[in-house]
Design a protein around this motif. Structure first.
Motif, short mmCIF file in Angstrom:
data_model
loop_
_atom_site.label_atom_id
_atom_site.label_comp_id
_atom_site.label_asym_id
_atom_site.label_seq_id
_atom_site.Cartn_x
_atom_site.Cartn_y
_atom_site.Cartn_z
N VAL A 1 0.86 -1.18 0.00
CA VAL A 1 0.00 0.00 0.00
C VAL A 1 0.90 1.23 0.00
CG1 VAL A 1 -0.26 -0.04 2.52
CG2 VAL A 1 -1.96 1.14 1.12
N GLU A 2 0.52 2.20 -0.82
CA GLU A 2 1.29 3.43 -0.96
C GLU A 2 0.57 4.56 -0.23
OE1 GLU A 2 4.34 5.82 -2.13
OE2 GLU A 2 4.19 3.76 -2.85
N GLY A 3 1.30 5.30 0.60
CA GLY A 3 0.72 6.45 1.27
C GLY A 3 1.43 6.80 2.55
N PHE B 1 -10.18 -11.79 4.69
CA PHE B 1 -9.41 -12.60 5.62
C PHE B 1 -8.74 -13.74 4.88
CE2 PHE B 1 -13.59 -14.39 5.34
CZ PHE B 1 -13.39 -15.76 5.32
N CYS B 2 -7.69 -14.27 5.47
CA CYS B 2 -7.00 -15.43 4.91
C CYS B 2 -7.73 -16.69 5.34
CB CYS B 2 -5.55 -15.46 5.39
SG CYS B 2 -4.66 -16.94 4.83
N ARG B 3 -8.08 -17.51 4.39
CA ARG B 3 -8.80 -18.76 4.70
C ARG B 3 -7.89 -19.78 5.38
NH1 ARG B 3 -13.71 -19.01 1.71
NH2 ARG B 3 -13.74 -17.52 0.00
N THR B 4 -6.58 -19.59 5.31
CA THR B 4 -5.65 -20.53 5.94
C THR B 4 -5.38 -20.18 7.39
OG1 THR B 4 -4.62 -21.03 3.81
CG2 THR B 4 -3.35 -21.56 5.79
N CYS B 5 -4.94 -18.93 7.65
CA CYS B 5 -4.56 -18.57 9.02
C CYS B 5 -5.62 -17.73 9.75
CB CYS B 5 -3.21 -17.85 9.03
SG CYS B 5 -3.23 -16.21 8.27
N GLY B 6 -6.60 -17.21 9.04
CA GLY B 6 -7.70 -16.48 9.66
C GLY B 6 -7.46 -15.00 9.91
N ILE B 7 -6.30 -14.48 9.58
CA ILE B 7 -6.00 -13.07 9.84
C ILE B 7 -6.75 -12.18 8.86
CG2 ILE B 7 -4.13 -11.35 9.82
CD1 ILE B 7 -4.12 -13.25 12.25
N HIS B 8 -7.21 -11.01 9.35
CA HIS B 8 -7.94 -10.02 8.57
C HIS B 8 -7.00 -8.87 8.20
CE1 HIS B 8 -12.24 -11.25 9.49
NE2 HIS B 8 -11.50 -12.08 10.22
N PRO B 9 -6.33 -8.90 7.06
CA PRO B 9 -5.37 -7.84 6.74
C PRO B 9 -5.99 -6.53 6.24
CG PRO B 9 -5.28 -9.56 5.07
CD PRO B 9 -6.24 -10.01 6.12
N PHE B 10 -7.22 -6.60 5.69
CA PHE B 10 -7.84 -5.36 5.21
C PHE B 10 -9.32 -5.59 4.97
CE2 PHE B 10 -6.62 -7.60 1.39
CZ PHE B 10 -7.63 -7.36 0.48
N ALA B 11 -10.01 -4.48 4.73
CA ALA B 11 -11.41 -4.48 4.33
C ALA B 11 -11.52 -3.51 3.16
CB ALA B 11 -12.31 -4.05 5.48
N ALA C 1 -9.97 1.40 0.74
CA ALA C 1 -9.51 0.18 1.39
C ALA C 1 -9.15 0.56 2.81
CB ALA C 1 -8.30 -0.40 0.66
N TYR C 2 -9.34 -0.38 3.73
CA TYR C 2 -9.08 -0.14 5.15
C TYR C 2 -8.06 -1.17 5.61
CZ TYR C 2 -13.32 2.39 4.24
OH TYR C 2 -14.25 3.23 3.68
N VAL C 3 -6.80 -0.76 5.63
CA VAL C 3 -5.70 -1.66 5.92
C VAL C 3 -5.54 -1.82 7.43
CG1 VAL C 3 -3.21 -2.00 5.67
CG2 VAL C 3 -4.53 -0.99 3.79
N ASN C 4 -5.48 -3.06 7.88
CA ASN C 4 -5.20 -3.35 9.29
C ASN C 4 -3.71 -3.16 9.49
OD1 ASN C 4 -4.89 -4.34 11.85
ND2 ASN C 4 -5.87 -6.31 11.45
N ILE C 5 -3.31 -2.07 10.13
CA ILE C 5 -1.88 -1.77 10.25
C ILE C 5 -1.12 -2.79 11.09
CG2 ILE C 5 -2.25 0.69 9.80
CD1 ILE C 5 -1.59 1.16 12.81
N ASN C 6 -1.83 -3.61 11.85
CA ASN C 6 -1.17 -4.70 12.57
C ASN C 6 -0.54 -5.69 11.59
OD1 ASN C 6 -1.79 -4.06 15.37
ND2 ASN C 6 -3.91 -4.48 14.82
N CYS C 7 -0.95 -5.67 10.34
CA CYS C 7 -0.45 -6.60 9.33
C CYS C 7 0.66 -6.00 8.47
CB CYS C 7 -1.60 -7.06 8.43
SG CYS C 7 -2.82 -8.04 9.31
N LEU C 8 1.09 -4.77 8.75
CA LEU C 8 2.17 -4.14 7.99
C LEU C 8 3.52 -4.54 8.55
CD1 LEU C 8 0.73 -0.55 7.46
CD2 LEU C 8 0.74 -2.47 5.84
N ASP C 9 4.47 -4.79 7.67
CA ASP C 9 5.81 -5.20 8.06
C ASP C 9 6.61 -4.03 8.63
OD1 ASP C 9 5.19 -7.69 6.98
OD2 ASP C 9 6.16 -7.25 5.06
#
Length: 115
Positions: free
Chosen positions: A16-18, A69-79, A90-98
């Motif tokens: 994501v750029e910004g 969400f990821c169907r494998t691990c269940g994490i919700h990276p964005f909406a 887009a609504y990025v879950n910043i907990n998922c940013l590196d």
């Protein structure tokens, strides 16, 4: 600034750029349960790098937002907004940013339960 992120297992990956000026902590029924801190960006600033069949979609209520969400691990990276056109967000879950220092990000509370 370019940010990269993913779910826990890496099967859903994106960039994501910004400029991250802050994040929203929403108290709606889904955001409060998943503990998301959301950064709203224009949808075209979110670019998927990997997803395949692993990217799930969940909507509820007015069905205006697709919670991904990821169907494998269940994490919700964005909406994302479900409407079409250039005004989508887009609504990025910043907990998922590196490599992000979460303590340095200003968090704003949003009363999603009442919205």
């Amino acid at each position: 600034m370019l940010h990269k992120g993913s779910c826990h297992c890496g099967k859903v990956a994106f960039e994501v750029e910004g400029e991250l000026g802050g994040a929203v902590r929403c108290n709606c029924s889904i955001c409060s349960r998943k503990g998301a801190l959301l950064w709203a960006v224009p949808h075209q600033k979110l670019r998927m790098l990997a997803w395949g069949d692993d990217l799930g979609r969940y909507t509820f209520g007015g069905k205006a937002i697709a919670h991904r969400f990821c169907r494998t691990c269940g994490i919700h990276p964005f909406a994302e907004d479900v409407r079409e056109g250039n005004e989508r967000s887009a609504y990025v879950n910043i907990n998922c940013l590196d490599g992000l220092d979460l303590a340095a990000v200003e968090v704003f509370d949003f009363d999603g339960r009442s919205a």
